[in-house]
Structures are given as structure tokens and as C-alpha cells.
Motif scaffolding. Structure first.
Motif, short mmCIF file in Angstrom:
data_model
loop_
_atom_site.label_atom_id
_atom_site.label_comp_id
_atom_site.label_asym_id
_atom_site.label_seq_id
_atom_site.Cartn_x
_atom_site.Cartn_y
_atom_site.Cartn_z
N PHE A 1 22.96 17.97 12.49
CA PHE A 1 24.23 17.34 12.86
C PHE A 1 24.32 15.93 12.27
O PHE A 1 25.33 15.54 11.68
CB PHE A 1 24.34 17.31 14.39
CG PHE A 1 25.63 16.73 14.90
CD1 PHE A 1 26.79 17.50 14.90
CD2 PHE A 1 25.70 15.44 15.39
CE1 PHE A 1 28.00 16.97 15.37
CE2 PHE A 1 26.89 14.90 15.85
CZ PHE A 1 28.04 15.67 15.84
N LEU A 2 23.22 15.18 12.41
CA LEU A 2 23.20 13.80 11.91
C LEU A 2 23.45 13.75 10.40
O LEU A 2 24.21 12.90 9.91
CB LEU A 2 21.85 13.15 12.26
CG LEU A 2 21.55 11.79 11.63
CD1 LEU A 2 22.60 10.75 12.03
CD2 LEU A 2 20.17 11.27 12.07
N GLN A 3 22.85 14.69 9.67
CA GLN A 3 23.04 14.66 8.22
C GLN A 3 24.51 14.86 7.85
O GLN A 3 25.01 14.22 6.93
CB GLN A 3 22.18 15.74 7.56
CG GLN A 3 20.70 15.39 7.61
CD GLN A 3 19.85 16.49 7.02
OE1 GLN A 3 19.63 16.53 5.83
NE2 GLN A 3 19.42 17.41 7.86
N SER A 4 25.21 15.72 8.60
CA SER A 4 26.62 15.88 8.26
C SER A 4 27.42 14.63 8.67
O SER A 4 28.39 14.27 7.99
CB SER A 4 27.23 17.17 8.81
OG SER A 4 26.85 17.35 10.14
N CYS A 5 27.00 13.96 9.73
CA CYS A 5 27.67 12.70 10.11
C CYS A 5 27.48 11.66 9.00
O CYS A 5 28.42 10.93 8.64
CB CYS A 5 27.09 12.11 11.39
SG CYS A 5 27.31 13.10 12.85
N LEU A 6 26.26 11.60 8.46
CA LEU A 6 25.96 10.60 7.43
C LEU A 6 26.74 10.89 6.14
O LEU A 6 27.30 9.97 5.53
CB LEU A 6 24.45 10.56 7.14
CG LEU A 6 23.56 10.07 8.28
CD1 LEU A 6 22.08 10.29 7.96
CD2 LEU A 6 23.81 8.59 8.58
N SER A 7 26.81 12.16 5.76
CA SER A 7 27.54 12.51 4.54
C SER A 7 29.01 12.14 4.68
O SER A 7 29.63 11.60 3.77
CB SER A 7 27.49 14.01 4.24
OG SER A 7 26.19 14.43 4.23
N ASP A 8 29.55 12.46 5.84
CA ASP A 8 30.97 12.18 6.06
C ASP A 8 31.23 10.67 6.02
O ASP A 8 32.20 10.21 5.41
CB ASP A 8 31.38 12.77 7.42
CG ASP A 8 32.86 12.60 7.68
OD1 ASP A 8 33.66 13.28 7.01
OD2 ASP A 8 33.22 11.75 8.53
N PHE A 9 30.33 9.91 6.65
CA PHE A 9 30.51 8.46 6.67
C PHE A 9 30.39 7.90 5.25
O PHE A 9 31.17 7.02 4.85
CB PHE A 9 29.48 7.83 7.60
CG PHE A 9 29.67 6.36 7.84
CD1 PHE A 9 30.90 5.86 8.24
CD2 PHE A 9 28.62 5.47 7.68
CE1 PHE A 9 31.08 4.50 8.46
CE2 PHE A 9 28.79 4.11 7.91
CZ PHE A 9 30.02 3.62 8.30
N ASN A 10 29.45 8.44 4.50
CA ASN A 10 29.29 7.97 3.11
C ASN A 10 30.57 8.24 2.30
O ASN A 10 31.03 7.38 1.56
CB ASN A 10 28.08 8.67 2.47
CG ASN A 10 27.80 8.11 1.08
OD1 ASN A 10 27.96 6.91 0.84
ND2 ASN A 10 27.43 8.97 0.15
#
Ligand SMILES: Cc1cc2nc3c(=O)[nH]c(=O)nc-3n(C[C@H](O)[C@H](O)[C@H](O)COP(=O)(O)OP(=O)(O)OC[C@H]3O[C@@H](n4cnc5c(N)ncnc54)[C@H](O)[C@@H]3O)c2cc1C
Length: 449
Positions: free
Chosen positions: A57-66
Motif C-alpha cells: 500500500f505504501l509503495q502505491s502511495c509513494l508512486s502517486d505522490f511522486n
């Protein structure tokens, strides 16, 4: 010249982000998220701080934020390692003048900031309050005077106005010309197993876009009008707001949720259900301030109580609880849902926590740590605060909660539908609580891997 490092933590959004707004007032800016090595190692309670579901979940949050940052002239740098060393190195290499982050109550977080201040006295550290609905300065009491019960807190907060969310940020200062940090993309200690989704379905994709989409969809439906009646159901996506994972990583802020709720009340209807949603947001709020107030007591066996609970650590019982192999089918179903998806309804959490403490007599901290590893919405203050509450060492003036599992099954899963969804092998259900050999020693070893 203001050269800022925006230390991204639980604020993965460009809307209503005061820390990012503050960072935007710099000549040069570095946006960094540190994936800490420690998160992947088992703690003294045997669980890791970050399990597969939350890491996914965190990795998708980070990609989206990037993606959002790239659109406004910046980039998110993800660095793997030890948080303190990474931050010290970056501050030195880029001659950082200001470090900006969201203020959080966790004790590890605060220790990290204290150590950073010692190592880098020339860097001005700004901790921005935006993880909560209210700022400390508008609370009608000093934190050390926070009421000892939620109901008193709720009463005191009834006339305090929640500030409006800030608008979206649409441009940011320049990046530094060169990226000087080590560029290991995926270190060995990271879990590099491919992510496996639960067969029974999965609910959440990370990131601000998904969060806003979900917020809009929930408050465009009729669901908020019946929240109070259905919030205790074990299953059903619309039976509660399902906002917690995105709130946990700050993909949306509690203020955004509050203001969407208020709009709903103005445009559609205000009733006891919509007010109950606010009451739950206030529970979240209460636990955050409580954690600020009591600090490390949040994680201690005795918690806020005056005497120790009458529980201990029984490895076999704990292992069976974790793996959904207790003599209680409803508990097993809940534990399987949690382990496979990273989410469990509030009632499910209460039932399994009560079972661990009361039926299995296991030290509550092992359960809280298991939740920490597995919940995608893990929040230190809310998780450990709720566990203390159920274990009778928290703020609850009534002292603990014991849920009658039979009664809960009859109320929330009378036809066994939820159980059959999450228990595959019914043969395993008749396991006794403790297995013993001829000399009466437990047969299982601790192995929750
Ligand atoms: C033992 C235990 C551990 C828990 N650990 C966590 C955790 O780590 N992270 C977490 O976000 N919630 C935790 N909760 C609280 C609650 O179970 C979840 O917030 C809720 O189930 C999330 O689903 P939702 O967003 O649909 O909640 P809703 O019912 O729609 O509630 C709306 C919001 O209010 C807040 N909220 C709801 N219930 C509570 C509560 N009991 N205490 C504090 N805030 C609440 C959450 O932010 C939630 O998103 C825990 C509860 C228990 C009993």
C-alpha cells in the motif's frame, strides 16, 4: 539562501499540506522519504513494523505522490537505510538550512528529531501540525491536562471550529542540480517477494488520487446516512467510511474528511449517523493527543493503569491467534482477513483483541505489535491506544472490554457467511487451545515468521 529538505512521512498529498506549503517558500528544495531498515526486522514482540500488505500500500502511495510532485516541478526521492544517517548525510551534502516535516506523536519519530537536532544544530527543524483536526494552540487545555476520558474530551471540543483545509499546491521551488544520495534501488534487506493479493478480494489502492476518489464516492452515496446502524458489521465495503488507510499515510487529511462530511450535512442531511462519523474522527484525534501526553506509556505493559494486567506470553496461543487457529471460528475468520488483506472492521478488531487478552490471557502488546505489522491503516496512537483500552490499561474508566464471542457470532455472523468467506480449512477448527505432550509441555514453538 533557504535550502530545505522536506522530510516526507505521513503527509503523502499535495492538497491541504501546510508542511509542503512551508517548504515551497525556499530557494531550493529536496523532497525525501526514508524507507527505514528497522521496519523490516522483527521487534521484541516478534512482529515487524511493516508487513507485506502495508508495504504494498505504501509503495502505491509513494508512486502517486511522486507523480503529483513531478507535475509541479519536484520529485520524491526514496532513500533506503537508517533514517538518522540518511537525514544527517543529506543535510550535510546539500547544506540544508531548514528541515520541514509533519508533527507526529510517535516516540521513535520524536527521538529521531531530537537526535537530528543534536547532530545538525545548524538546521532549523519545523514540525508542522496537520496530522490532527486541531492544532495544539487551539485546544482548550494544555496537553498535560488532556481529559482522562474520551467523553470529557468530546464535550470540551464541541465548540471548537475545525480549520478549513488548504488548497492544492501547484508549484514548488527548484530541485538541487545533482542527486547525491546512494542510489540503491532495492537493498537486499527489503522484502522483494512479489505481492500476493488475497483471493477473497482486496480493497485499497494507495495514494492521494485514490483517497480523494473514495472520499467523493462515499459522500456521494447514501451510506453516511446509515453509518451508525451498520458500522459494526464485519463485512461490507460501504458499512463504514474505509478512509483509515489513506488517513494513516496522510493521503488525505482529517480536515478534508471533516469538511466533506460538513458539506454532505449541508447539502443532503445531518443525522445521528453523520454525527457519529465525526465522533469517530474525534476518537482518532483523542488518541493522537493522548499519545503526545503520555509518550512511552503508550507502549508499556501497565499502560496508564496502576497495576499490571494478569496476562503473560504463551507462544503457542499467540501463534494460533496470529494464524487463525484458535478454538473460536469467528476470531479465526477475522485474523485471516487481517493477515490476508491488511484490513479488519472495527468490530472484528475489538473481538480478536478481547479474545487474545481475555480468552487466551496473552500480553496485549504482542497483539498490538501483530496489528502494527499487518494493518495497512496502522497508526501508532490509535492502534496502541485501542489495545490499551481493550486490555483495561488505557483511558477507559470502565476498565477493559470482554466481548462474548458466542454472542458476537450470533449478532454479526448468524448464518456463518463471514466465517466461510475467511476460513478455508474447517478441519483445523477443532484445535484445542493448548496442545500438550506427555509431560504437559506445549508442542508448538514460536514461529509466526
Ligand atoms: C484493537 C484495535 C486496533 C486499532 N488499530 C487502528 C490503527 O492502527 N489505525 C486506525 O486507523 N484505526 C485503528 N483502529 C480503529 C478502527 O478499528 C479503525 O479506524 C476503523 O476500523 C477503520 O475503518 P474505517 O475507516 O471504515 O472507520 P470508520 O468507522 O468509517 O471511522 C472513520 C474514521 O474514524 C477513525 N476511527 C474509527 N474508529 C476509531 C477508533 N476506535 N479509534 C480511533 N479512531 C477511530 C478512523 O480514522 C476512521 O477512518 C483500531 C481499533 C481497535 C479496536
Amino acid at each position: 539562501m533557504k535550502r530545505s529538505l522536506y522530510f516526507v512521512t505521513k503527509d503523502l498529498r499535495i492538497n491541504d499540506n501546510l508542511a509542503l506549503k512551508l517548504a515551497s517558500d525556499s530557494e531550493q528544495l529536496l523532497c525525501v522519504f526514508v524507507v527505514d531498515k528497522k521496519w523490516f526486522k522483527p521487534s521484541k514482540y516478534q512482529s515487524k513494523a511493516l508487513g507485506d500488505n502495508r508495504w504494498h500500500f505504501l509503495q502505491s502511495c509513494l508512486s502517486d505522490f511522486n507523480r503529483s510532485l513531478l507535475a509541479i516541478g519536484q520529485q520524491l526521492h526514496i532513500v533506503y537505510g537508517d533514517s538518522l544517517s540518511v537525514l544527517v548525510d543529506l543535510c550535510q551534502q546539500y547544506q540544508i538550512t531548514d528541515l520541514i516535516k509533519t508533527r507526529l506523536p510517535g516516540t521513535n519519530e520524536n527521538r529521531l528529531m531530537e537526535s537530528l537536532a543534536t547532530h545538525m544544530p545548524s538546521v532549523a527543524i519545523h514540525q508542522v501540525e496537520q496530522f490532527t483536526l486541531f492544532e495544539e494552540s487551539i485546544l482548550p487545555f494544555a496537553i498535560k491536562e488532556l481529559p482522562g476520558s474520551y467523553s470529557k474530551f468530546k464535550k470540551l471540543m464541541s465548540n471548537i471550529i475545525v480549520p478549513e483545509p488548504l488548497s492544492e499546491i501547484n508549484s514548488l521551488p527548484n530541485m538541487f542540480n545533482q542527486w547525491l544520495a546512494p542510489t540503491i534501488n532495492r537493498p537486499e534487506w527489503l522484502n522483494n517477494k512479489p505481492y500476493k493479493e488475497a483471493q477473497q478480494g482486496h480493497y485499497f489502492d494507495g495514494g492521494e488520487h485514490e483517497a480523494l476518489e473514495h472520499l467523493k464516492s462515499y459522500f456521494s452515496s447514501d451510506a453516511p446516512l446509515t453509518y451508525k446502524e451498520v458500522r459494526n458489521e464485519l463485512d461490507g465495503f460501504q458499512n463504514s467510511t474505509k478512509l483509515s488507510p489513506w488517513l494513516g499515510y496522510g493521503c488525505i487529511s482529517p480536515r478534508q474528511v471533516f469538511h466533506t462530511l460538513t458539506q454532505f450535512e449541508l447539502q443532503r442531511e445531518k443525522n445521528s449517523s453523520t454525527q457519529w462519523i465525526y465522533a469517530e474522527l474525534l476518537w482518532r484525534e483523542y488518541f493522537q493527543w493522548l499519545h503526545f501526553k503520555v509518550g512511552e506509556k503508550t507502549y508499556q505493559f501497565k499502560g496508564l493503569a496502576t497495576s499490571y494486567p494478569l496476562t503473560s506470553f504463551y507462544p503457542e496461543r499467540f501463534t494460533k491467534w496470529c494464524l487463525g487457529l484458535t478454538p473460536y471460528p469467528l476470531v479465526n475468520a477475522c485474523m485471516n482477513e487481517l493477515r490476508l488483506t491488511g484490513y479488519l472492521s472495527n468490530r472484528g478488531r475489538q473481538i480478536v483483541a478481547s479474545c487474545l487478552v481475555n480468552e487466551l490471557s496473552v500480553d496485549w502488546r504482542f497483539g498490538a505489535a501483530w496489528f502494527e505489522e499487518h494493518l495497512i491503516d496502522y497508526d501508532a496512537a490509535v492502534n496502541w491506544g485501542n489495545w490499551q483500552y481493550i486490555a483495561g490499561v488505557g483511558v477507559d474508566p470502565r476498565g477493559g472490554r470482554h466481548f462474548n464471542i458466542q454472542k458476537q457470532t450470533a449478532l454479526y455472523d448468524p448464518d456463518g457467511l463471514y466465517q466461510s468467506k475467511w476460513i478455508e480449512d474447517k478441519a483445523l477448527l477443532n484445535e484445542p487451545l493448548d496442545s500438550v505432550d506427555m509431560a504437559d509441555w506445549p508442542l508448538l514453538n514460536i514461529n509466526n515468521g
